[in-house]
Design a protein around this motif. Structure first.
Motif, PDB file in Angstrom:
ATOM      1  N   ALA A  46       0.833  -1.206   0.000  1.00  0.00           N
ATOM      2  CA  ALA A  46       0.000   0.000   0.000  1.00  0.00           C
ATOM      3  C   ALA A  46       0.872   1.262   0.000  1.00  0.00           C
ATOM      4  N   SER A  47       1.946   1.231   0.791  1.00  0.00           N
ATOM      5  CA  SER A  47       2.852   2.368   0.861  1.00  0.00           C
ATOM      6  C   SER A  47       3.542   2.614  -0.477  1.00  0.00           C
ATOM      7  N   GLU A  48       3.965   1.529  -1.138  1.00  0.00           N
ATOM      8  CA  GLU A  48       4.632   1.666  -2.429  1.00  0.00           C
ATOM      9  C   GLU A  48       3.677   2.195  -3.495  1.00  0.00           C
ATOM     10  N   ILE A  49       2.430   1.755  -3.459  1.00  0.00           N
ATOM     11  CA  ILE A  49       1.438   2.229  -4.422  1.00  0.00           C
ATOM     12  C   ILE A  49       1.183   3.723  -4.233  1.00  0.00           C
ATOM     13  N   ARG A  50       1.073   4.152  -2.978  1.00  0.00           N
ATOM     14  CA  ARG A  50       0.847   5.575  -2.705  1.00  0.00           C
ATOM     15  C   ARG A  50       1.997   6.415  -3.244  1.00  0.00           C
ATOM     16  N   GLN A  51       3.219   5.973  -3.016  1.00  0.00           N
ATOM     17  CA  GLN A  51       4.374   6.729  -3.491  1.00  0.00           C
ATOM     18  C   GLN A  51       4.377   6.844  -5.008  1.00  0.00           C
ATOM     19  N   PHE A  52       4.007   5.744  -5.663  1.00  0.00           N
ATOM     20  CA  PHE A  52       3.988   5.759  -7.127  1.00  0.00           C
ATOM     21  C   PHE A  52       2.905   6.702  -7.653  1.00  0.00           C
ATOM     22  N   GLU A  53       1.712   6.622  -7.089  1.00  0.00           N
ATOM     23  CA  GLU A  53       0.598   7.412  -7.602  1.00  0.00           C
ATOM     24  C   GLU A  53       0.700   8.888  -7.230  1.00  0.00           C
ATOM     25  N   GLN A  54       1.413   9.198  -6.173  1.00  0.00           N
ATOM     26  CA  GLN A  54       1.561  10.593  -5.775  1.00  0.00           C
ATOM     27  C   GLN A  54       2.638  11.323  -6.578  1.00  0.00           C
ATOM     28  N   ARG A  55       3.472  10.547  -7.275  1.00  0.00           N
ATOM     29  CA  ARG A  55       4.531  11.171  -8.063  1.00  0.00           C
ATOM     30  C   ARG A  55       3.972  11.611  -9.404  1.00  0.00           C
ATOM     31  N   SER A  56       3.938  12.906  -9.651  1.00  0.00           N
ATOM     32  CA  SER A  56       3.401  13.424 -10.909  1.00  0.00           C
ATOM     33  C   SER A  56       4.357  13.123 -12.049  1.00  0.00           C
ATOM     34  N   ARG A  57       3.804  12.716 -13.179  1.00  0.00           N
ATOM     35  CA  ARG A  57       4.647  12.462 -14.341  1.00  0.00           C
ATOM     36  C   ARG A  57       5.219  13.766 -14.884  1.00  0.00           C
ATOM     37  N   ARG A  58       4.682  14.897 -14.456  1.00  0.00           N
ATOM     38  CA  ARG A  58       5.180  16.181 -14.922  1.00  0.00           C
ATOM     39  C   ARG A  58       6.534  16.537 -14.308  1.00  0.00           C
ATOM     40  N   ASP A  59       7.028  15.708 -13.420  1.00  0.00           N
ATOM     41  CA  ASP A  59       8.376  15.900 -12.891  1.00  0.00           C
ATOM     42  C   ASP A  59       9.434  15.331 -13.823  1.00  0.00           C
ATOM     43  N   TRP A  60       8.994  14.606 -14.865  1.00  0.00           N
ATOM     44  CA  TRP A  60       9.944  13.884 -15.705  1.00  0.00           C
ATOM     45  C   TRP A  60       9.632  14.079 -17.192  1.00  0.00           C
ATOM     46  N   ALA A  61      10.684  14.267 -17.958  1.00  0.00           N
ATOM     47  CA  ALA A  61      10.603  14.163 -19.410  1.00  0.00           C
ATOM     48  C   ALA A  61      10.986  12.731 -19.773  1.00  0.00           C
ATOM     49  N   TYR A  62      10.351  12.178 -20.813  1.00  0.00           N
ATOM     50  CA  TYR A  62      10.654  10.800 -21.174  1.00  0.00           C
ATOM     51  C   TYR A  62      10.212  10.509 -22.605  1.00  0.00           C
ATOM     52  N   ARG A  63      10.640   9.363 -23.089  1.00  0.00           N
ATOM     53  CA  ARG A  63      10.296   8.890 -24.423  1.00  0.00           C
ATOM     54  C   ARG A  63       9.441   7.628 -24.297  1.00  0.00           C
ATOM     55  N   ILE A  64       8.452   7.475 -25.182  1.00  0.00           N
ATOM     56  CA  ILE A  64       7.639   6.264 -25.234  1.00  0.00           C
ATOM     57  C   ILE A  64       7.739   5.652 -26.626  1.00  0.00           C
ATOM     58  N   SER A  65       8.128   4.384 -26.667  1.00  0.00           N
ATOM     59  CA  SER A  65       8.117   3.628 -27.919  1.00  0.00           C
ATOM     60  C   SER A  65       6.913   2.695 -27.877  1.00  0.00           C
ATOM     61  N   ARG A  66       5.997   2.886 -28.816  1.00  0.00           N
ATOM     62  CA  ARG A  66       4.769   2.099 -28.848  1.00  0.00           C
ATOM     63  C   ARG A  66       4.822   1.096 -30.004  1.00  0.00           C
ATOM     64  N   TYR A  67       4.303  -0.107 -29.717  1.00  0.00           N
ATOM     65  CA  TYR A  67       4.263  -1.173 -30.726  1.00  0.00           C
ATOM     66  C   TYR A  67       2.923  -1.885 -30.616  1.00  0.00           C
ATOM     67  N   GLU A  68       2.303  -2.169 -31.765  1.00  0.00           N
ATOM     68  CA  GLU A  68       1.036  -2.892 -31.768  1.00  0.00           C
ATOM     69  C   GLU A  68       0.993  -3.856 -32.940  1.00  0.00           C
ATOM     70  N   ASN A  69       0.579  -5.067 -32.656  1.00  0.00           N
ATOM     71  CA  ASN A  69       0.384  -6.088 -33.678  1.00  0.00           C
ATOM     72  C   ASN A  69      -1.035  -6.614 -33.526  1.00  0.00           C
ATOM     73  N   GLU A  70      -1.884  -6.239 -34.453  1.00  0.00           N
ATOM     74  CA  GLU A  70      -3.286  -6.616 -34.389  1.00  0.00           C
ATOM     75  C   GLU A  70      -3.616  -7.507 -35.583  1.00  0.00           C
ATOM     76  N   GLU A  71      -3.690  -8.806 -35.327  1.00  0.00           N
ATOM     77  CA  GLU A  71      -3.911  -9.795 -36.380  1.00  0.00           C
ATOM     78  C   GLU A  71      -2.918  -9.634 -37.524  1.00  0.00           C
ATOM     79  N   GLY A  72      -1.665  -9.363 -37.186  1.00  0.00           N
ATOM     80  CA  GLY A  72      -0.630  -9.229 -38.205  1.00  0.00           C
ATOM     81  C   GLY A  72      -0.455  -7.835 -38.745  1.00  0.00           C
ATOM     82  N   ASP A  73      -1.341  -6.919 -38.419  1.00  0.00           N
ATOM     83  CA  ASP A  73      -1.230  -5.519 -38.835  1.00  0.00           C
ATOM     84  C   ASP A  73      -0.366  -4.797 -37.802  1.00  0.00           C
ATOM     85  N   ILE A  74       0.879  -4.536 -38.157  1.00  0.00           N
ATOM     86  CA  ILE A  74       1.854  -3.991 -37.208  1.00  0.00           C
ATOM     87  C   ILE A  74       1.992  -2.483 -37.373  1.00  0.00           C
TER      88      ILE A  74
END
Length: 255
Positions: A46-74
């Motif tokens: 419970a303590s770890e979850i609170r710490q994670f959820e209380q940390r705003s993502r606006r404190d960090w810049a980051y990159r996201i690489s997204r990948y999707e394969n839907e019935e072979g349509d990549i």
């Protein structure tokens, strides 16, 4: 002779009584230890979850690489989140399907991301851990000097209570670094998330990383198989990978 056996049984009975009391006392101690360990596990998670959820993502810049394969349509894309920019420029689409995006794709991306730019403190994951993990159901399943593994009942608000009952969760807690590094959700029975859809295989894996004292998303992977309208096959894999974290907040991190 009967009296002799009766006396012998009586002696055995009296002799066994203290032993029965000892077993009961031992079981009582074991039960208390189990309850104490369960409470400690719940409090820790419970303590770890609170710490994670209380940390705003606006404190960090980051990159996201997204990948999707839907019935072979990549499809794939790479996005950058820079919270120090103005809301309309915080999200940038760097590439789509391995190529630089055209103007139409950039406009579509901007329209999709604009509401997120206005939502201060939005979580990185699409699920809320404090809802996903039913704390009172946590049970320790495995432990090593480095990690502990626990199972839990699941609630996914996107799917509702009835479907959630057909899901089972497990988490791995890093005892050395003191954080949840992996959460995995799998189905225990077929379920229908919407009309005419039947899912027979479902797996959601959330991975986390620790940078200084901040717990941050590392990867979200979802695999799903089933059918739609009885004939259309569902076979989907999607992965979001977070990288290149850069702290832009005002607080300093210490262990």
């Amino acid at each position: 002779m009967a009296k002799k056996y009766y006396g012998l049984l009586l002696c055995i009975g009296f002799a066994a009584q203290p032993l029965a009391l000892d077993i009961s006392a031992t079981e009582h101690v074991a039960l208390n230890a189990h309850l104490s360990a369960a409470a400690e596990l719940q409090n820790t998670i419970a303590s770890e979850i609170r710490q994670f959820e209380q940390r705003s993502r606006r404190d960090w810049a980051y990159r996201i690489s997204r990948y999707e394969n839907e019935e072979g349509d990549i499809s794939s894309s790479v996005e950058l989140f820079e919270p120090t920019n103005t809301p309309d420029r915080q999200w940038q689409l760097l590439s789509i399907n391995g190529q630089a995006p055209d103007d139409k794709q950039l406009r579509k991306f901007a329209a999709l991301k604009q509401p997120q730019g206005k939502a201060a403190g939005q979580q990185n994951f699409s699920v809320k851990l404090s809802e996903l993990i039913q704390l009172d159901s946590l049970q320790l399943t495995f432990e090593t000097p480095q990690h502990l593994q626990a199972s839990f009942a699941v609630y996914l608000s996107q799917l509702g209570g009835d479907v959630s009952k057909k899901l089972q969760g497990s988490l791995r807690f890093n005892k050395e670094e003191h954080y949840i590094d992996t959460i995995e959700i799998t189905n225990t029975a077929n379920f229908s998330p919407l009309f005419s859809a039947n899912i027979n295989e479902f797996n959601l894996t959330l991975r986390f990383t620790k940078i200084d004292s901040a717990i941050l998303p590392q990867q979200q992977e979802m695999r799903m198989k089933g059918t739609f309208a009885f004939f259309t096959k569902i076979d989907e894999v999607s992965t979001d990978t977070f990288s290149d974290y850069r702290y832009v907040g005002n607080e300093s991190f210490t262990e």
